[in-house]
Scaffold this active site. Structure first.
Site, short mmCIF file in Angstrom:
data_model
loop_
_atom_site.label_atom_id
_atom_site.label_comp_id
_atom_site.label_asym_id
_atom_site.label_seq_id
_atom_site.Cartn_x
_atom_site.Cartn_y
_atom_site.Cartn_z
N ASP A 1 -5.06 0.22 7.19
CA ASP A 1 -5.05 -0.66 6.02
C ASP A 1 -3.88 -1.63 6.01
OD1 ASP A 1 -7.29 0.66 5.21
OD2 ASP A 1 -6.41 1.55 3.41
N GLU B 1 -2.83 -2.43 -2.76
CA GLU B 1 -4.02 -1.59 -2.63
C GLU B 1 -3.64 -0.17 -2.94
OE1 GLU B 1 -5.85 -1.26 1.30
OE2 GLU B 1 -7.14 0.36 0.57
N GLY B 2 -4.40 0.49 -3.80
CA GLY B 2 -4.14 1.89 -4.11
C GLY B 2 -4.55 2.79 -2.95
N GLY C 1 -7.30 5.92 -2.24
CA GLY C 1 -8.42 6.61 -2.87
C GLY C 1 -8.73 5.96 -4.21
N LYS D 1 0.89 -1.18 0.00
CA LYS D 1 0.00 0.00 0.00
C LYS D 1 0.92 1.21 0.00
CE LYS D 1 -3.69 2.51 1.46
NZ LYS D 1 -5.10 2.53 1.07
N SER E 1 -3.02 7.03 5.08
CA SER E 1 -3.26 8.24 5.87
C SER E 1 -4.44 8.01 6.80
CB SER E 1 -3.48 9.45 4.95
OG SER E 1 -4.60 9.26 4.16
N1 LIG Z 1 -17.81 -6.72 2.18
C1 LIG Z 1 -17.66 -5.98 3.28
N2 LIG Z 1 -17.77 -6.54 4.51
C2 LIG Z 1 -17.61 -5.80 5.62
N3 LIG Z 1 -17.32 -4.49 5.61
C3 LIG Z 1 -17.19 -3.88 4.41
C4 LIG Z 1 -17.33 -4.60 3.20
N4 LIG Z 1 -17.11 -3.75 2.18
C5 LIG Z 1 -16.85 -2.55 2.73
N5 LIG Z 1 -16.90 -2.63 4.07
C6 LIG Z 1 -16.70 -1.54 5.05
O1 LIG Z 1 -16.74 -0.30 4.39
C7 LIG Z 1 -15.77 0.58 4.93
C8 LIG Z 1 -14.80 1.01 3.86
O2 LIG Z 1 -14.07 -0.14 3.42
P1 LIG Z 1 -12.51 -0.07 3.14
O3 LIG Z 1 -12.13 -1.41 2.62
O4 LIG Z 1 -11.78 0.42 4.34
O5 LIG Z 1 -12.49 1.04 2.00
P2 LIG Z 1 -11.26 1.70 1.23
O6 LIG Z 1 -10.09 0.80 1.41
O7 LIG Z 1 -11.72 1.81 -0.18
O8 LIG Z 1 -11.08 3.05 1.86
C9 LIG Z 1 -15.09 -0.16 6.07
O9 LIG Z 1 -15.70 0.16 7.27
C10 LIG Z 1 -15.32 -1.60 5.71
O10 LIG Z 1 -15.28 -2.42 6.83
MG LIG Z 2 -8.24 1.16 2.24
#
Ligand SMILES: Nc1ncnc2c1ncn2[C@@H]1O[C@H](COP(=O)(O)OP(=O)(O)O)[C@@H](O)[C@H]1O
Ligand SMILES: [Mg+2]
Length: 218
Positions: A52, A113-114, A116, A39, A43
């Site tokens: 993450d 993982e990117g 945003g 990653k 932030s």
């Molecule tokens: N399939 C899933 N099961 C449980 N939680 C999820 C799922 N998809 C998204 N979320 C929830 O949505 C929010 C954003 O997910 P996240 O993976 O952290 O997003 P990003 O990495 O794109 O910022 C988190 O609270 C995550 O736990």
């Molecule tokens: Mg993320």
């Protein structure tokens, strides 16, 4: 670089990139692969919740250090280029590409993982999309299932294609237990307009990787 790798991007921040990347990494680790995770920048460490790089480490079982997984880590929830400017240390794109290559070389496969979406700046003139291009792995696009996702997902795919990046799949997450006409239509419409496979991921218990489904995207 190993033959196997994937770069998980998304239509926005908070759309499930980390969850999708964690599922892919856990699945590969369960299949017996030595999985590295990467990653470029994290932030928002001052906010609550599992960062993450820690979720990715837990899912993959990697022995990489935090610095090897995420070379740049910041407290405030800001775009990396701004978080870096405030910290006084610029992000070095060459360091990122080398760190990801080193991590990949030491493993059977890598899940990146990117930050945003694709057009997020890592420096004022180096976007997440530039890093994805340098790494050369197929993209997986995490996206919301609900209203607005057709536009955001197709914009992301167009931005990927404009840079000649391969998009392996879209993953709509968290997919509702009883999807309505909107969610089902979104899935079908994105698949039809982009010609890309659209998967779904149900709401998972993030504390229990044993219960996570397989996506078969690595
Ligand atoms: N399939 C899933 N099961 C449980 N939680 C999820 C799922 N998809 C998204 N979320 C929830 O949505 C929010 C954003 O997910 P996240 O993976 O952290 O997003 P990003 O990495 O794109 O910022 C988190 O609270 C995550 O736990
Ligand atoms: Mg993320």
């Amino acid at each position: 670089m190993p033959a196997r790798g994937v770069f998980v991007t998304g239509t926005d921040t908070g759309v499930g990139k980390s969850v999708v990347a964690a599922v892919i990494a856990a699945e590969a680790a369960a299949a017996g692969l030595d999985v590295a995770v990467f990653k470029p920048a994290v932030s928002g460490l001052e906010q609550e919740g599992e960062p993450d790089h820690e979720l990715l480490a837990r899912a993959s079982g990697t022995s990489q250090s935090a610095d090897e997984i995420a070379p740049y880590r910041y407290g405030p929830p800001l775009s990396p280029h701004l978080a870096a400017a405030i910290s006084g240390e610029a992000i070095d794109p060459g360091l990122l590409a080398a760190a990801a290559a080193d991590a990949a070389d030491a493993a059977d496969a890598i899940v990146c993982e990117g930050v945003g979406g694709l057009m997020v700046p890592l420096t004022p003139d180096y976007l997440v999309r530039n890093l994805a291009t340098e790494l050369g792995h197929p993209l997986v696009v995490a996206a919301r299932p609900g209203l607005g996702t057709i536009n955001h997902t197709l914009l992301t795919i167009e931005a990927a294609w404009a840079a000649e990046l391969e998009v392996a799949a879209v993953v709509l997450t968290p997919w509702p237990p009883e999807p309505g006409a909107l969610e089902r239509s979104n899935r079908e419409t994105i698949a039809a307009l982009a010609g890309i496979e659209v998967r779904t991921l149900p709401k998972l218990d993030l504390a229990a990787p044993d219960t996570w489904p397989a996506l078969d995207l690595l």
